[in-house]
Scaffold this active site. Sequence first.
Site: not given
Ligand SMILES: *Cc1c(COP(=O)(O)O)cnc(C)c1O
Length: 387
Positions: A75, A154, A182, A202-204, A242, A326
């Site tokens: 995000t 996504n 993704q 993004t890591g998760h 930081t 979301c």
């Molecule tokens: C999950 C996702 C995001 C947001 O990522 P976050 O790390 O949760 O803020 C943005 N774009 C896509 C395509 C996603 O799948």
Amino acid sequence: MMTEDYIYLDYAASTPVDPRVFDRMRECSAATCANPSSTHAAGRMSQDIIANAATQVADLLNIDPKTLIWTSGATESDNLAIAGGARYRAHRGKHIVTMRTEHKAVTDMFDTLAKEGFEVTWVDPGPTGLLDPAAFEAALRDDTQFASIMFVNNETGVIQDIEALGNICRQRDILFHVDAAQAVGKVRIDLGKLPVDLLSLTGHKFYGPKGIGALYIADRPGCHVEPILFGGGQQRRMRPGTLPTELVAGLGMTAEIAAGRIDDDLAHLRTLRHALWDGIRHIDGVTLNGDPNGFPGILNVSVDDIEGESLLLALEPLLVATGSACNSKSQEPSYVLRALGLTDLQAQSAIRFSVGRPTTMPEVEFAAGHYRAAIEKLRELAPEVVT
Ligand SMILES: *Cc1c(COP(=O)(O)O)cnc(C)c1O
């Protein structure tokens, strides 16, 4: 992953953290508590940990580690790339381009820029969600300075032709951002070859921690972003604050693990999605949303005359998504599926199954059988709506 009572099929929303990632984070935490901005010996140890993680992420994408900015996730990376990139180029032109099928982190940022006086063109995909590069090119103007197109969708798993779109942008010197939340760690991405200026990750979404991500900023003339956060001088002032040493180290390890297994992961996901689709495709009125050649971790299906919320309840113990995670709090049908031309009803019945590394064949076989049974049950309960 089969927790006691549920079957998790929502890997596109988030993924479990690989235990080796936790190990690495614990190790770093034990090694130093110092602020990586401190110049003393312990601070330098934190800096070394971060530098090592940058190399791990850079190796996954074939880039120079210096081109990475750490953020709190996709995000923030999307916001920084879009607001920062468009504002940096605003003196040259204020026309910017994206699609309706992007993530909210992109579309909301574009809406915000529109209020600031930027002019936005929303290009439409074809019925499978694929953007025709010719349609993209037709939307560009002399004053177009910025475009953002996602890698893997996504909700549907559709994979855009980033190379073709990027080449069009390069020819016209348009700053090109790709939301690859993704895609990174799941499909092969070689930024040494792909014509991409800015890329969000993004890591998760690929077995790393939540709350850590990165923005790649290509090292080329005219490619730069203005900051959206202000404070200390960290990260060349482009993103002060930081750095969370442990999370950064975790993201580095996540990238290293992914680099070693992308092809095996893809083969595993393909087998699972094939079995899942095979188990449900013969149900009356079922349709696949998206492109059959998309990312194999995601299968999005609609079914005639069934209401999505009741279906979701009937599907327990399967943990799946309607619309996108979301948006699932609002009852609005998915705007992504509406943009593909689905009716409100079709979009409302859509279920996104997403499979991951831990998913097993018995899980998807159970899921397919359970989905069939749920639809039969709902049709028996409300036979009058069945046409
Ligand atoms: C999950 C996702 C995001 C947001 O990522 P976050 O790390 O949760 O803020 C943005 N774009 C896509 C395509 C996603 O799948």
